[in-house]
Design an enzyme around this catalytic site. Structure first.
Site, short mmCIF file in Angstrom:
data_model
loop_
_atom_site.label_atom_id
_atom_site.label_comp_id
_atom_site.label_asym_id
_atom_site.label_seq_id
_atom_site.Cartn_x
_atom_site.Cartn_y
_atom_site.Cartn_z
CG PHE A 1 -1.83 1.10 1.42
CD1 PHE A 1 -2.62 1.53 0.38
CD2 PHE A 1 -1.95 1.72 2.66
CE1 PHE A 1 -3.52 2.59 0.55
CE2 PHE A 1 -2.84 2.76 2.85
CZ PHE A 1 -3.63 3.20 1.79
CB SER B 1 2.64 -4.44 3.48
OG SER B 1 1.47 -4.06 4.15
CG LEU B 2 -1.78 -4.35 0.83
CD1 LEU B 2 -2.46 -3.31 -0.05
CD2 LEU B 2 -2.82 -5.26 1.46
CG ASP C 1 4.78 -6.58 9.53
OD1 ASP C 1 4.64 -7.55 10.29
OD2 ASP C 1 4.29 -5.48 9.78
NE ARG D 1 -5.29 -16.60 6.55
CZ ARG D 1 -4.66 -17.74 6.75
NH1 ARG D 1 -3.44 -17.92 6.22
NH2 ARG D 1 -5.21 -18.72 7.45
CG ASP E 1 -2.14 -21.47 3.27
OD1 ASP E 1 -1.83 -22.49 2.61
OD2 ASP E 1 -2.64 -21.52 4.41
CG ASP F 1 -0.24 -19.45 -0.87
OD1 ASP F 1 -1.11 -20.26 -1.25
OD2 ASP F 1 -0.49 -18.45 -0.18
CG HIS G 1 3.94 -2.24 8.31
ND1 HIS G 1 3.59 -3.57 8.42
CD2 HIS G 1 3.44 -1.82 7.10
CE1 HIS G 1 2.91 -3.94 7.35
NE2 HIS G 1 2.82 -2.90 6.53
#
Length: 453
Positions: free
Chosen positions: A81, A157-158, A181, A195, A197, A200, A251
């Site tokens: 983000f 993050s994202l 993070d 999300r 996992d 993945d 973060h």
């Protein structure tokens, strides 16, 4: 005629200059965030041959790339983000350090148009769209001879969840995903398919540095690292008065810890454990319990440990403490004490160590008091910001942190000091001495082997 020739040459020069210009990461501003941005993804390729000038990859013609070598490992870096629109501050270091460590295809995934918005939910909704676009690129690379085994996605993050979505599309056959993070808001409580996992990729390593605010708290990977318990990182502001840094410092620490692992100044050693409290109590610091294993290291080289996970519970959580500044390493020791007080005592022990040149380092006093009982061993985890190789003197101070009442004594039957970062160094011992409360005692230790212990 001369004028026409000059005009044609000028056009050619301008066009040539435009073609040679290096594509750069999209640079936006708060105005773009306020108005919102439409999703647009570009992939910028860097290699050791073009590390100062990226090549923009074309989605449907990857094989036309001048620099992409599909026989090499490919690392994707995916940001998160961007509420202000500016390029990530860490991006330049990430590029430089990754290329210095290994000869790879490095692909910066720029989705700044789509991530730059004040509406966080919009950026979250774009994550799956970015993953679909990335899959199209990866498919083209596979046609060109690349393998999923040699692909490593690093998501911030994202970006960590985007990497997870790509991994899902290949049924977990990607070689590795590193989550720095991973974002918590709008992902916490979601099922695995929504999300990042552990399934993945073949190996998923995650660093959680802000689990109480912006990050994801629960384990998401093959191994999940929790620096300083996963929150309140040393060196980060503790109050709102520090401005925006208060919100992003914890973060972003996961990113800077990962970058530190690329600099080879020191290995950040971690300890598999069920909880941070058990780690702080010294219950999980003996990685030799599963010989010939060693403790996992944080960051880029964490995958060296992936074949040694079987003895540990799944998922594996690993805890460690850091200093507040790069390279963040702590040099950890276990202080192993057996006391012979008849009355149970509670308190703290501070330790200083000094080498033969007179250099001294002091530990941080443990946040939790230890309980000292007669003939019972107590292990205290302690750490220093510098490494002292040849210890000439040890200084101990016992304290109950009480201001009123009598001063107590702690009678020590045996003390051992063991380096965790360098377990081959001899343990140091001292026997039969008394610590007076709030009074530092300094002594010369001896190797424990000289007493047969």
């Amino acid at each position: 005629m001369l004028k026409l020739c000059f005009f044609i040459c000028l056009i050619y020069w301008v066009k040539s200059d435009e073609e040679q210009k290096c594509p750069e990461f999209t640079d936006l501003n708060i105005g773009n965030a306020l108005s919102g941005t439409e999703l647009h993804v570009q992939l910028l390729l860097y290699t050791r041959e073009n590390q100062d000038c990226s090549e923009r990859l074309t989605e449907h013609n990857i094989t036309a790339s001048e620099y992409l070598n599909t026989t090499k490992k490919t690392v994707f870096v995916i940001h998160g983000f961007r509420p202000t629109g500016s390029p990530p501050a860490w991006l330049g270091d990430m590029k430089r350090l990754l290329l210095s460590v290994e000869d790879i295809n490095l692909i910066i995934v720029d989705w700044n148009r789509g991530a730059t918005t004040v509406n966080y939910r919009t950026a979250v909704e774009n994550c799956r769209k970015v993953a679909e676009i990335l899959k199209n690129y990866v498919d083209q690379m596979l046609v060109g001879g690349a393998s999923l085994d040699s692909m490593h996605m690093i998501g911030v993050s994202l970006g960590a969840h985007i990497a997870g979505f790509v991994g899902q599309k290949y049924d977990g056959k990607l070689g590795r995903i590193t989550g720095l993070d991973p974002a918590g808001p709008l992902f916490t409580g979601e099922p695995p398919e929504h999300r990042l996992d552990p399934t993945d990729a073949q190996f998923v390593d995650v660093i959680h540095s802000d689990i109480d605010v912006l990050g994801f708290k629960k384990p998401l990977g093959t191994i999940d690292f929790y620096p300083n318990g996963g929150m309140d990182q040393p060196g980060c502001p503790k109050t709102f008065f520090s401005g925006v840094r208060f919100f992003k410092c914890d973060h972003q620490r996961a990113v800077f810890l990962f970058l530190s692992s690329l600099k080879s100044k020191c290995d950040i050693i971690t300890y598999p454990c069920d909880s941070y409290l058990d780690y702080k109590r010294g219950k999980c610091v003996d990685c030799d319990a599963f010989k010939p294993m060693s403790c996992p290291v944080l960051g880029y080289h964490a995958d060296r440990w992936k074949n040694l996970l079987i003895p540990y519970s799944s998922p594996t959580k690993a805890y460690f403490d850091t200093s507040g500044q790069d390279p963040f390493c702590m040099y950890n020791y276990i202080l192993d004490i057996t006391t012979w007080n008849k009355i149970t005592r509670r308190g703290f022990i501070k330790i200083k160590i000094t080498d033969y040149a007179g250099n001294t380092v002091e530990s941080q006093m443990n946040s939790e008091a230890s309980t000292f009982q007669q003939y019972k061993r107590v292990k205290i985890l302690t750490g220093f910001h510098r490494d002292i190789e040849n210890i000439a003197k040890i200084s101990l101070t016992y304290s109950t942190k009480t201001l009123l009442g009598p001063k107590h004594k702690l009678r020590i039957l045996q003390m051992k000091l063991k380096s965790l970062n360098n377990p081959k160094r001899p343990q140091l011992c001292r026997y039969d001495f008394v610590l007076m409360e709030n009074t530092e005692l300094t002594f010369k230790p001896i190797p424990c082997s000289e007493r047969g212990t």
